[in-house]
Write a protein that holds these residues in place. Sequence first.
Motif, mmCIF file in Angstrom:
data_model
loop_
_atom_site.group_PDB
_atom_site.id
_atom_site.type_symbol
_atom_site.label_atom_id
_atom_site.label_comp_id
_atom_site.label_asym_id
_atom_site.label_seq_id
_atom_site.Cartn_x
_atom_site.Cartn_y
_atom_site.Cartn_z
ATOM 1 N N GLU A 60 0.607 -1.553 0.171
ATOM 2 C CA GLU A 60 -0.597 0.208 0.193
ATOM 3 C C GLU A 60 0.512 0.870 -0.109
ATOM 4 O OE1 GLU A 60 -2.970 0.726 3.217
ATOM 5 O OE2 GLU A 60 -3.973 1.706 2.491
ATOM 6 N N ASP A 61 2.062 1.354 0.555
ATOM 7 C CA ASP A 61 2.660 2.569 0.512
ATOM 8 C C ASP A 61 3.293 2.684 -0.442
ATOM 9 O OD1 ASP A 61 2.767 2.491 3.704
ATOM 10 O OD2 ASP A 61 5.088 2.278 4.022
ATOM 11 N N LEU A 62 3.744 2.050 -1.273
ATOM 12 C CA LEU A 62 4.420 1.833 -2.745
ATOM 13 C C LEU A 62 2.937 1.849 -3.778
ATOM 14 C CD1 LEU A 62 6.921 2.207 -4.401
ATOM 15 C CD2 LEU A 62 6.322 -0.248 -4.623
ATOM 16 N N TYR A 63 2.159 1.850 -3.892
ATOM 17 C CA TYR A 63 1.335 2.151 -4.815
ATOM 18 C C TYR A 63 0.561 3.437 -4.391
ATOM 19 C CZ TYR A 63 -3.438 1.632 -6.382
ATOM 20 O OH TYR A 63 -5.085 1.705 -6.671
ATOM 21 N N GLY A 64 0.301 4.190 -3.048
ATOM 22 C CA GLY A 64 -0.075 5.331 -2.619
ATOM 23 C C GLY A 64 0.922 6.571 -2.946
ATOM 24 N N GLN A 65 2.391 6.274 -3.153
ATOM 25 C CA GLN A 65 4.033 7.266 -3.114
ATOM 26 C C GLN A 65 3.385 6.834 -5.379
ATOM 27 O OE1 GLN A 65 8.143 6.196 -3.237
ATOM 28 N NE2 GLN A 65 7.018 6.143 -1.019
ATOM 29 N N LEU A 66 3.194 5.964 -5.982
ATOM 30 C CA LEU A 66 3.040 6.409 -6.960
ATOM 31 C C LEU A 66 2.165 6.946 -7.357
ATOM 32 C CD1 LEU A 66 5.079 2.650 -8.122
ATOM 33 C CD2 LEU A 66 5.921 4.889 -7.209
ATOM 34 N N THR A 67 2.346 7.863 -9.469
ATOM 35 C CA THR A 67 1.660 8.268 -10.004
ATOM 36 C C THR A 67 1.113 6.836 -10.622
ATOM 37 O OG1 THR A 67 3.169 8.372 -11.753
ATOM 38 C CG2 THR A 67 2.292 10.616 -10.260
ATOM 39 N N PHE A 68 -0.125 7.122 -11.374
ATOM 40 C CA PHE A 68 -0.989 5.413 -12.263
ATOM 41 C C PHE A 68 0.331 5.005 -13.173
ATOM 42 C CE2 PHE A 68 -2.764 4.414 -16.085
ATOM 43 C CZ PHE A 68 -4.136 3.916 -15.135
ATOM 44 N N TYR A 69 0.971 6.033 -14.145
ATOM 45 C CA TYR A 69 2.633 5.669 -15.001
ATOM 46 C C TYR A 69 3.369 4.818 -14.104
ATOM 47 C CZ TYR A 69 -0.980 6.525 -18.428
ATOM 48 O OH TYR A 69 -2.238 6.813 -19.503
ATOM 49 N N GLU A 70 3.174 5.477 -12.973
ATOM 50 C CA GLU A 70 4.621 4.665 -12.397
ATOM 51 C C GLU A 70 4.313 3.399 -11.660
ATOM 52 O OE1 GLU A 70 6.144 8.834 -10.563
ATOM 53 O OE2 GLU A 70 5.441 7.893 -9.983
ATOM 54 N N ARG A 71 3.551 3.691 -11.247
ATOM 55 C CA ARG A 71 2.456 2.407 -10.609
ATOM 56 C C ARG A 71 2.753 0.957 -12.273
ATOM 57 N NH1 ARG A 71 -2.855 4.579 -8.400
ATOM 58 N NH2 ARG A 71 -2.181 4.786 -6.929
ATOM 59 N N ARG A 72 2.079 1.518 -13.019
ATOM 60 C CA ARG A 72 1.980 0.529 -14.034
ATOM 61 C C ARG A 72 3.219 0.044 -14.332
ATOM 62 N NH1 ARG A 72 -3.953 0.044 -16.679
ATOM 63 N NH2 ARG A 72 -3.032 0.669 -19.155
ATOM 64 N N LEU A 73 4.486 0.590 -14.345
ATOM 65 C CA LEU A 73 5.853 -0.027 -14.630
ATOM 66 C C LEU A 73 6.803 -0.322 -13.391
ATOM 67 C CD1 LEU A 73 8.201 0.276 -16.993
ATOM 68 C CD2 LEU A 73 8.625 2.872 -16.208
ATOM 69 N N GLU A 74 6.317 -0.374 -12.682
ATOM 70 C CA GLU A 74 6.805 -0.991 -11.166
ATOM 71 C C GLU A 74 5.757 -1.878 -11.217
ATOM 72 O OE1 GLU A 74 9.519 0.111 -9.555
ATOM 73 O OE2 GLU A 74 8.471 -2.298 -8.463
ATOM 74 N N ALA A 75 4.345 -2.456 -11.652
ATOM 75 C CA ALA A 75 3.952 -3.735 -11.447
ATOM 76 C C ALA A 75 4.427 -4.807 -12.943
ATOM 77 C CB ALA A 75 2.293 -3.150 -12.416
ATOM 78 N N LEU A 76 5.136 -3.614 -14.193
ATOM 79 C CA LEU A 76 5.314 -4.357 -15.301
ATOM 80 C C LEU A 76 6.798 -5.550 -15.220
ATOM 81 C CD1 LEU A 76 5.250 -5.738 -18.508
ATOM 82 C CD2 LEU A 76 5.650 -2.786 -18.582
ATOM 83 N N VAL A 77 7.013 -4.265 -14.412
ATOM 84 C CA VAL A 77 8.881 -5.103 -14.053
ATOM 85 C C VAL A 77 9.005 -5.696 -13.180
ATOM 86 C CG1 VAL A 77 11.227 -4.178 -13.394
ATOM 87 C CG2 VAL A 77 9.943 -2.769 -14.604
ATOM 88 N N ARG A 78 7.851 -6.316 -12.285
ATOM 89 C CA ARG A 78 7.829 -7.071 -10.858
ATOM 90 C C ARG A 78 7.313 -8.497 -11.903
ATOM 91 N NH1 ARG A 78 6.600 -5.089 -5.473
ATOM 92 N NH2 ARG A 78 7.596 -3.548 -4.958
ATOM 93 N N ILE A 79 5.986 -7.937 -12.666
ATOM 94 C CA ILE A 79 5.542 -9.479 -13.161
ATOM 95 C C ILE A 79 6.864 -10.470 -14.503
ATOM 96 C CG2 ILE A 79 4.091 -10.146 -15.017
ATOM 97 C CD1 ILE A 79 2.932 -9.666 -12.063
ATOM 98 N N LEU A 80 7.619 -8.936 -15.106
ATOM 99 C CA LEU A 80 8.859 -9.669 -15.429
ATOM 100 C C LEU A 80 10.070 -10.127 -14.843
ATOM 101 C CD1 LEU A 80 8.978 -7.148 -19.094
ATOM 102 C CD2 LEU A 80 7.968 -9.019 -18.322
ATOM 103 N N GLU A 81 9.737 -10.010 -13.611
ATOM 104 C CA GLU A 81 11.141 -10.698 -12.965
ATOM 105 C C GLU A 81 10.449 -11.386 -12.522
ATOM 106 O OE1 GLU A 81 12.858 -8.235 -9.162
ATOM 107 O OE2 GLU A 81 14.351 -8.956 -10.023
#
Lengths: 104, 104, 212
Positions: A60-81
């Motif tokens: 929740e902390d990170l989700y709340g800190q990031l903008t919409f597109y930051e969240r999506r990119l962060e999520a993409l990197v995590r899924i690819l990793e």
Amino acid sequence: MAQRGYHDIGGAPAGRFLPTDEPWHFWEKQSEAIRNLLGEGARRMASLDEIRRGFETMGEDLYGQLTFYERRLEALVRILEEKGIVSRADLEARVVAMRERESG
Amino acid sequence: MPVPRFTVGTAVQVLDLPIEGHIRIPAYARGKIGVIERCCGPYLNPEDLAYGRTGGPAVHLYQVEFSQHDLWPEYIGDAEDRLFLEIYEHWLTPARPPSWRQAS
Amino acid sequence: MSAERGAGAYLGTKVLLDREEGGPAGYYALLSDALRDELIGLGLITAAQVRREVERLEAPGIHLGARIVARAWMDPEYKALLLENGSEAAERLGIKVGEAQLVVVENTPRVHNLITCTLCSCYPRSILGQPPAWYRNKVYRARSVSEPRKVLEEFGTHLPADIVIHVRDSNADMRWMVLPRRPDGTSDWSEERLQGLVTRDSLIGIAEALQP
């Protein structure tokens, strides 16, 4: 009972509605473009639902800190990793190198 | 593909399934009673897609109509104000028609 | 803003999540480039593919929604098809819908529709492009479902008291678009001129079409 995720905010208390807008930056479009390419039929490496799972589980902390597109990119990197397609360390090394070039 | 379990106009209750992980049923709708507005056809289940399982099975999806006053105890607005959600079939069970549907 | 606890913490160095114009490139802007280069290096995508996909993302916009709406205002048969099968109606005008299904809901003298997505920010992007920032932000996502009339009023849209509100929360595979009411005094207008009255906000239902 299913849990209520931190992204599940319908009806939650929130402040006054201010209709703001922001420019759509190139890196945001590029990140979306990469996601679309990876989600296409032949590759099928990152579906939208996987991206959603990515931002629903980043905390929740990170989700709340990031903008919409930051969240999506962060999520993409995590899924690819998670799938072993990229490593965070390799990406971070590239980021560091780019920063050095920028400040050098 | 099995035939849809529900038809337009049928009263349904949204279940609160003990599913951990990615789901697309907002917390505010769980346990609530609504009426099927439209059968959308079969779609792959996001609860599978979020984990890279793309082989199905597909599940029937429905547009469900809710009375806003049923969803939000403190709702301020017309008795005929409505909210519509899409709910996958396994999240629905038959229910007694809500009072607002019997009246109309 | 620094990100002690955030994604920046992955780096051993201090990371700036600076989003100011002209400031150092933010972490995620660099991460986007890093990911692109990495995937190109792995042979999974090419730079040309990324560039073409960015162009494809930039192509849609309100003009496409406006074309659909103006045609529906002019042609009752088209309007019937649009309300029955939004994707097919869009494709009849040469507009390709990328999402699973486009569903168009009609505003009438009795019903006003409002589109939202409480779980993320689903939006008919393949037609309308990028949703506005307020659509993606917490306040709209949280309150559009439970206090639609208040949110509309804070936006500056005051509906008559005898209008009921239908909220569409885009939580699954349908993508929603509003067919706004055709403004009075436009009966002799051409289709092209009518398109100019259709705004993004009227297609989301946060406002009505422009008055002539």
